[in-house]
Design a protein around this motif. Structure first.
Motif, PDB file in Angstrom:
ATOM      1  N   SER A   1     -25.171 -17.223  45.695  1.00  0.00           N
ATOM      2  CA  SER A   1     -25.425 -18.032  44.505  1.00  0.00           C
ATOM      3  C   SER A   1     -26.698 -17.580  43.799  1.00  0.00           C
ATOM      4  O   SER A   1     -26.732 -17.475  42.563  1.00  0.00           O
ATOM      5  CB  SER A   1     -25.526 -19.513  44.883  1.00  0.00           C
ATOM      6  N   LYS A   2     -27.747 -17.310  44.547  1.00  0.00           N
ATOM      7  CA  LYS A   2     -29.005 -16.840  43.953  1.00  0.00           C
ATOM      8  C   LYS A   2     -28.811 -15.498  43.248  1.00  0.00           C
ATOM      9  O   LYS A   2     -29.380 -15.268  42.185  1.00  0.00           O
ATOM     10  CB  LYS A   2     -30.087 -16.710  45.023  1.00  0.00           C
ATOM     11  N   ILE A   3     -28.002 -14.628  43.835  1.00  0.00           N
ATOM     12  CA  ILE A   3     -27.719 -13.331  43.218  1.00  0.00           C
ATOM     13  C   ILE A   3     -26.958 -13.539  41.912  1.00  0.00           C
ATOM     14  O   ILE A   3     -27.319 -12.970  40.878  1.00  0.00           O
ATOM     15  CB  ILE A   3     -26.912 -12.428  44.183  1.00  0.00           C
ATOM     16  N   GLU A   4     -25.914 -14.372  41.955  1.00  0.00           N
ATOM     17  CA  GLU A   4     -25.117 -14.633  40.761  1.00  0.00           C
ATOM     18  C   GLU A   4     -25.937 -15.271  39.644  1.00  0.00           C
ATOM     19  O   GLU A   4     -25.651 -15.063  38.471  1.00  0.00           O
ATOM     20  CB  GLU A   4     -23.931 -15.539  41.095  1.00  0.00           C
ATOM     21  N   ASN A   5     -26.948 -16.018  39.999  1.00  0.00           N
ATOM     22  CA  ASN A   5     -27.795 -16.681  39.006  1.00  0.00           C
ATOM     23  C   ASN A   5     -29.016 -15.857  38.616  1.00  0.00           C
ATOM     24  O   ASN A   5     -29.895 -16.352  37.894  1.00  0.00           O
ATOM     25  CB  ASN A   5     -28.212 -18.063  39.513  1.00  0.00           C
ATOM     26  N   GLY A   6     -29.078 -14.606  39.074  1.00  0.00           N
ATOM     27  CA  GLY A   6     -30.159 -13.709  38.691  1.00  0.00           C
ATOM     28  C   GLY A   6     -31.518 -14.104  39.219  1.00  0.00           C
ATOM     29  O   GLY A   6     -32.539 -13.791  38.617  1.00  0.00           O
ATOM     30  N   LYS A   7     -31.548 -14.785  40.353  1.00  0.00           N
ATOM     31  CA  LYS A   7     -32.810 -15.286  40.904  1.00  0.00           C
ATOM     32  C   LYS A   7     -33.509 -14.316  41.852  1.00  0.00           C
ATOM     33  O   LYS A   7     -34.681 -14.508  42.156  1.00  0.00           O
ATOM     34  CB  LYS A   7     -32.573 -16.605  41.652  1.00  0.00           C
ATOM     35  N   VAL A   8     -32.797 -13.301  42.338  1.00  0.00           N
ATOM     36  CA  VAL A   8     -33.381 -12.410  43.338  1.00  0.00           C
ATOM     37  C   VAL A   8     -33.063 -10.950  43.044  1.00  0.00           C
ATOM     38  O   VAL A   8     -32.046 -10.633  42.437  1.00  0.00           O
ATOM     39  CB  VAL A   8     -32.880 -12.749  44.763  1.00  0.00           C
ATOM     40  N   ASN A   9     -33.964 -10.080  43.482  1.00  0.00           N
ATOM     41  CA  ASN A   9     -33.670  -8.650  43.540  1.00  0.00           C
ATOM     42  C   ASN A   9     -32.966  -8.413  44.862  1.00  0.00           C
ATOM     43  O   ASN A   9     -33.293  -9.047  45.863  1.00  0.00           O
ATOM     44  CB  ASN A   9     -34.958  -7.827  43.510  1.00  0.00           C
TER      45      ASN A   9
ATOM     46  N   LEU B   1     -30.071  -2.370  48.783  1.00  0.00           N
ATOM     47  CA  LEU B   1     -28.860  -1.556  48.853  1.00  0.00           C
ATOM     48  C   LEU B   1     -27.882  -2.115  49.883  1.00  0.00           C
ATOM     49  O   LEU B   1     -26.675  -2.187  49.630  1.00  0.00           O
ATOM     50  CB  LEU B   1     -29.228  -0.110  49.185  1.00  0.00           C
ATOM     51  N   SER B   2     -28.389  -2.549  51.016  1.00  0.00           N
ATOM     52  CA  SER B   2     -27.510  -3.101  52.053  1.00  0.00           C
ATOM     53  C   SER B   2     -26.776  -4.345  51.553  1.00  0.00           C
ATOM     54  O   SER B   2     -25.620  -4.587  51.916  1.00  0.00           O
ATOM     55  CB  SER B   2     -28.306  -3.432  53.316  1.00  0.00           C
ATOM     56  N   THR B   3     -27.415  -5.117  50.687  1.00  0.00           N
ATOM     57  CA  THR B   3     -26.792  -6.313  50.118  1.00  0.00           C
ATOM     58  C   THR B   3     -25.650  -5.928  49.183  1.00  0.00           C
ATOM     59  O   THR B   3     -24.622  -6.607  49.147  1.00  0.00           O
ATOM     60  CB  THR B   3     -27.830  -7.168  49.385  1.00  0.00           C
ATOM     61  N   ILE B   4     -25.812  -4.853  48.432  1.00  0.00           N
ATOM     62  CA  ILE B   4     -24.730  -4.368  47.564  1.00  0.00           C
ATOM     63  C   ILE B   4     -23.504  -4.046  48.406  1.00  0.00           C
ATOM     64  O   ILE B   4     -22.385  -4.418  48.053  1.00  0.00           O
ATOM     65  CB  ILE B   4     -25.190  -3.148  46.742  1.00  0.00           C
ATOM     66  N   PHE B   5     -23.703  -3.395  49.534  1.00  0.00           N
ATOM     67  CA  PHE B   5     -22.581  -3.040  50.402  1.00  0.00           C
ATOM     68  C   PHE B   5     -21.935  -4.285  51.004  1.00  0.00           C
ATOM     69  O   PHE B   5     -20.713  -4.365  51.122  1.00  0.00           O
ATOM     70  CB  PHE B   5     -23.020  -2.050  51.480  1.00  0.00           C
TER      71      PHE B   5
END
Length: 74
Positions: free
Chosen positions: A41-49, A52-56
């Motif tokens: 949810s934080k990623i979708e809302n642009g709250k965090v950088n 690379l491991s998270t992208i995978f």
């Protein structure tokens, strides 16, 4: 330090569109990868950088190739 607010927001919106197009809830993506629902949810809302491991992990959870996550416009 540069302000990446617009980049993070655009990336997050792209992730959300992919998730919704597949009909997945945040919980479903959470269950398909090693990321917590609140972090997604934080990623979708642009709250965090993210790392690379998270992208995978996101790609795994969404059932797509990692490169598809980076195919968006700012």
């Amino acid at each position: 330090m540069k302000d990446y607010t617009v980049l993070k927001a655009s990336f997050g919106l792209h992730i959300k569109k992919i998730r919704e197009s597949k009909g997945y809830s945040l919980i479903e993506v959470d269950q398909r990868c090693d990321l917590d629902e609140s972090n997604i949810s934080k990623i979708e809302n642009g709250k965090v950088n993210i790392q690379l491991s998270t992208i995978f992990e996101l790609a795994k959870g969404l059932g797509i190739e990692p490169k598809e996550l980076l195919d968006f416009k700012i």
